[in-house]
Scaffold this motif. Structure first.
Motif, PDB file in Angstrom:
ATOM      1  N   PRO A 148      -7.791   1.177  12.201  1.00  0.00           N
ATOM      2  CA  PRO A 148      -6.637   2.093  12.260  1.00  0.00           C
ATOM      3  C   PRO A 148      -6.829   3.339  11.399  1.00  0.00           C
ATOM      4  CG  PRO A 148      -5.875  -0.167  12.083  1.00  0.00           C
ATOM      5  CD  PRO A 148      -7.361  -0.199  11.871  1.00  0.00           C
ATOM      6  N   ASP A 149      -7.562   3.223  10.276  1.00  0.00           N
ATOM      7  CA  ASP A 149      -7.844   4.397   9.447  1.00  0.00           C
ATOM      8  C   ASP A 149      -8.703   5.397  10.214  1.00  0.00           C
ATOM      9  OD1 ASP A 149      -6.463   3.399   7.256  1.00  0.00           O
ATOM     10  OD2 ASP A 149      -8.230   2.413   6.422  1.00  0.00           O
ATOM     11  N   THR A 189     -10.396  -4.029  15.841  1.00  0.00           N
ATOM     12  CA  THR A 189     -10.050  -4.614  14.550  1.00  0.00           C
ATOM     13  C   THR A 189     -10.466  -6.082  14.490  1.00  0.00           C
ATOM     14  OG1 THR A 189      -8.171  -3.107  14.288  1.00  0.00           O
ATOM     15  CG2 THR A 189      -8.160  -5.087  12.940  1.00  0.00           C
ATOM     16  N   GLU A 235       0.816  -1.203   0.000  1.00  0.00           N
ATOM     17  CA  GLU A 235       0.000   0.000   0.000  1.00  0.00           C
ATOM     18  C   GLU A 235       0.858   1.266   0.000  1.00  0.00           C
ATOM     19  OE1 GLU A 235      -2.872  -0.019   3.103  1.00  0.00           O
ATOM     20  OE2 GLU A 235      -3.805  -1.895   2.457  1.00  0.00           O
ATOM     21  N   SER A 283     -10.464   0.987   7.566  1.00  0.00           N
ATOM     22  CA  SER A 283     -10.302   0.107   8.718  1.00  0.00           C
ATOM     23  C   SER A 283     -10.350   0.873  10.032  1.00  0.00           C
ATOM     24  CB  SER A 283      -8.965  -0.621   8.609  1.00  0.00           C
ATOM     25  OG  SER A 283      -7.896   0.313   8.703  1.00  0.00           O
ATOM     26  N   GLN A 339      -6.557   7.231  12.549  1.00  0.00           N
ATOM     27  CA  GLN A 339      -5.732   8.242  11.885  1.00  0.00           C
ATOM     28  C   GLN A 339      -6.554   9.459  11.477  1.00  0.00           C
ATOM     29  OE1 GLN A 339      -2.003   7.290   9.937  1.00  0.00           O
ATOM     30  NE2 GLN A 339      -2.918   5.361   9.284  1.00  0.00           N
ATOM     31  N   HIS A 381      -5.907   0.241  -1.136  1.00  0.00           N
ATOM     32  CA  HIS A 381      -5.878  -1.167  -0.800  1.00  0.00           C
ATOM     33  C   HIS A 381      -5.505  -1.925  -2.078  1.00  0.00           C
ATOM     34  CE1 HIS A 381      -8.593  -1.077   3.042  1.00  0.00           C
ATOM     35  NE2 HIS A 381      -7.471  -0.400   3.172  1.00  0.00           N
ATOM     36  N   GLY A 405       3.833   2.245   2.377  1.00  0.00           N
ATOM     37  CA  GLY A 405       3.303   1.515   3.516  1.00  0.00           C
ATOM     38  C   GLY A 405       3.702   0.054   3.506  1.00  0.00           C
ATOM     39  N   ASP A 422       1.087   4.349   7.448  1.00  0.00           N
ATOM     40  CA  ASP A 422       1.178   5.257   8.591  1.00  0.00           C
ATOM     41  C   ASP A 422       1.444   6.659   8.061  1.00  0.00           C
ATOM     42  OD1 ASP A 422       1.616   6.630  10.902  1.00  0.00           O
ATOM     43  OD2 ASP A 422       3.227   5.343  11.654  1.00  0.00           O
ATOM     44  N   HIS A 444      -0.691  -4.092   4.254  1.00  0.00           N
ATOM     45  CA  HIS A 444      -2.081  -3.748   4.523  1.00  0.00           C
ATOM     46  C   HIS A 444      -2.229  -2.500   5.390  1.00  0.00           C
ATOM     47  CE1 HIS A 444      -3.263  -7.499   2.711  1.00  0.00           C
ATOM     48  NE2 HIS A 444      -2.535  -8.194   3.571  1.00  0.00           N
ATOM     49  N   SER A 445      -1.271  -1.613   5.362  1.00  0.00           N
ATOM     50  CA  SER A 445      -1.404  -0.411   6.194  1.00  0.00           C
ATOM     51  C   SER A 445      -0.468   0.680   5.697  1.00  0.00           C
ATOM     52  CB  SER A 445      -1.088  -0.720   7.660  1.00  0.00           C
ATOM     53  OG  SER A 445       0.266  -1.110   7.803  1.00  0.00           O
ATOM     54  N   HIS A 456      -5.060   6.644   0.976  1.00  0.00           N
ATOM     55  CA  HIS A 456      -4.190   5.495   0.713  1.00  0.00           C
ATOM     56  C   HIS A 456      -4.964   4.488  -0.122  1.00  0.00           C
ATOM     57  CE1 HIS A 456      -5.962   2.484   3.576  1.00  0.00           C
ATOM     58  NE2 HIS A 456      -6.473   3.591   4.090  1.00  0.00           N
TER      59      HIS A 456
END
Length: 438
Positions: free
Chosen positions: A314-315, A371, A265, A312, A318, A302, A282, A288, A285-286, A300
Motif C-alpha cells: 500500500p505504501d 500484499t 501509526e 509495504s 501511495q 511503524h 493512522g 492513509d 498498521h497503516s 509515516h
C-alpha cells in the motif's frame, strides 16, 4: 506656413503614387533607425532585423524568439562566471537546444527546460517587453500560474522518451521547438514582476538593455526536500528544519508499547520546501495520506506492535499517488515516501518513472494479492527469533516491485541508526547492494 504645408502634402502624395521610390526607401531607413535605438538588447535587435529582412528570412523554429533569449542569457553567464556557477548548482543547466514555441504579439514569452542529473528539474520562463529593452528570466513555480501543469507535463513527456538527456548549453539556431497546447492569454504582469523565491539579480544587457535573472541565493532550493540527486534529496528531508520536527515526532512515537493507546501509526505529508501537513492519525498498521495535491511526499512510522519493518505494497501505491500529484504540480521524480522503523532506522523510496508510469492504478483486489505474496515471503523466511537482516527484507521489497510491474521505477534508500544514508540496488541474481552516499 500654408505654402510649406502644401509642399509637404504634395510630396506625400507623390510618394504614395511611387511606392518603390519613396515608401520602400523610407521603410528601410525606419528599420535602420529602429535597429540602432538606444537601450535595445542587441540579441533581439539583430534577430528582428534578420527576420524582418526578406534577404535573410528564416523559417520554422529558426524564427523562434528562443534564440535571442538563449543568446542573451548565455552572454550573462559568460560575463558573470560566479553567477553561472551558482545558478547551475541550485537550479541546473538550461538546455538551450530545446524550447517552447514563442507566445505573445508585442511582448514575447518562451519556456526553456532546466536539467539536473539527467532529469528535468525546473522550467525557465523568459519574457521580453515590447520595446525590447528589458528581458525577464524567471523560474516557473508550482501554483503561481495555471499553465504550470501544461508546460511542465509537456517537457516531462518530451524528456521521458530520451535516455540520459544532457543540456545543450550554448545557443543554436537549430532549437528544437516543443509545442505547448496553451490558448489562454499569457499573464505578462506575472512574468515581468518578481517576488519571494524569484528575487532577481539585474545585469546590464549585452550591448544595451537590462536583464533580470533569478537569484539562486534567495531561492528555497537550499532548504527544499527535493532536488534531483537522491542522496541530497534524502539528506534534505532529514536535515530540513521544517520537516525534521515531524520526523522526530514519528520516531519518538514509534517506540511506544503496543498497550499504549497512542501506539498506532502516524504520518505527515510534506510540501516541496519541507513544510509538513497536520499530523495524520493512522490505524495499527497503516496511514492513509488522502489528497496529495500540493505535496511532494509523505512519511509515516511503524510501531513495536509488529508488522514488516519495510515499506509495504500500500505504501508503494501511495507513492504513485504522490507522483501523479507531482505530474500536475511539479516533477514526478520529486515524489517520495518514507518510513521510520521502531529501531530508529528509516527507509525512503523515490519515484523513478515517467508520469505515464505513475498513472498505473491497482484495484483493491490486486493490492491484497500483492500484499499476501509479500507477507507470505516474509513469514516463510522469517527466523524463529523474529529478526531478519535488512538485505533479506529488501529482497522481498524488490520482488513486490516486480510483481506490481514497477521494477526499475522506484529507488530505495536505507538510513542507518547513525544517520548514514545508503542507496539500495538490486543485483542481477536478486541480491541487493547498499552503497553509502558521499
Amino acid at each position: 506656413m500654408r505654402k510649406n504645408f502644401i509642399l509637404r502634402l504634395s510630396f506625400m502624395i507623390a510618394c504614395s503614387l511611387s511606392l518603390h521610390s519613396c515608401h520602400t526607401e523610407d521603410f528601410q531607413d525606419e528599420i535602420s533607425r529602429q535597429s540602432t535605438e538606444k537601450g535595445k538588447l542587441k540579441a533581439f535587435e539583430d534577430f528582428e532585423k534578420r527576420i524582418h529582412t526578406s534577404l535573410s528570412a528564416r523559417e520554422g523554429a529558426e524564427d523562434s524568439y528562443a534564440y535571442p533569449f538563449a543568446e542573451t542569457l548565455y552572454q550573462v553567464f559568460e560575463k558573470n562566471p560566479e553567477y553561472k556557477k551558482s545558478f547551475q548548482e541550485v537550479f541546473g543547466e538550461v538546455d538551450f537546444g530545446v524550447a517552447s514555441q514563442t507566445f505573445g504579439e508585442a511582448e514575447k514569452l518562451v519556456y526553456f527546460p532546466i536539467l539536473k542529473n539527467g532529469k528535468l528539474n525546473y522550467i525557465l520562463s523568459c519574457a521580453i517587453n515590447e520595446k525590447r529593452t528589458d528581458a525577464y528570466y524567471k523560474i516557473l513555480e508550482p501554483g503561481e500560474v495555471k499553465e504550470y501543469e501544461i508546460v511542465t507535463n509537456t517537457f516531462i513527456n518530451y524528456y521521458g522518451s530520451i535516455s540520459n538527456p544532457t543540456a545543450r548549453n550554448e545557443p543554436t539556431y537549430n532549437i528544437e521547438e516543443i509545442i505547448i497546447e496553451w490558448t489562454d492569454p499569457i499573464p505578462w504582469w506575472w512574468y515581468m514582476t518578481y517576488g519571494g523565491a524569484n528575487t532577481p539579480v539585474p545585469f546590464p544587457g549585452p550591448s544595451g538593455g537590462s536583464v533580470s535573472v533569478p537569484n539562486p541565493q534567495t531561492h528555497p532550493i537550499g532548504g527544499n526536500i527535493t532536488g534531483g540527486d537522491p542522496c541530497e534529496e534524502t539528506k534534505n528531508i532529514l536535515n530540513n528544519p521544517k520537516s525534521k520536527p515531524a520526523i522526530d515526532d514519528m520516531k519518538n512515537q514509534s517506540g511506544l508499547a503496543p498497550s499504549d493507546p497512542n501506539s498506532g501509526e502516524i504520518g505527515y505529508k510534506f510540501k516541496e520546501d519541507g513544510t509538513p501537513s497536520p499530523k495524520i492519525i493512522g490505524d495499527d498498521h497503516s496511514v492513509d495520506f488522502g489528497d496529495k495535491t500540493g505535496y511532494a511526499g509523505g512519511y509515516h512510522n511503524h510501531t513495536t506492535a509488529g508488522g514488516i519493518p519495510m515499506l509495504s505494497v500500500p505504501d508503494i501505491d501511495q507513492l504513485l499517488g504522490f507522483a501523479r500529484a507531482q505530474g500536475n504540480y511539479g516533477t514526478p521524480s520529486n515524489a517520495f515516501l518514507g518510513m521510520v522503523a521502531p529501531n530508529g532506522m528509516h527507509y525512503v523510496i523515490w519515484f523513478n518513472g515517467t508520469y505515464q508510469d505513475a498513472l498505473t492504478n491497482f484495484s483493491q483486489e490486486q493490492l491484497d494479492e500483492y500484499t499476501d505474496k509479500y507477507q507470505t515471503r516474509y513469514g516463510i523466511h522469517k527466523p524463529a527469533s523474529g529478526s531478519m537482516s535488512n538485505e533479506a527484507i529488501e529482497r522481498f521489497f524488490f520482488k513486490a516491485l516486480r510483481d506490481m510491474g514497477l521494477d526499475g521505477k522506484i529507488n530505495l534508500q536505507r538510513i542507518e541508526n547513525d544517520g548514514t544514508i545508503k542507496t539500495v540496488t538490486k543485483n542481477n541474481d536478486g541480491t541487493t547492494t547498499a552503497v553509502p552516499c558521499p
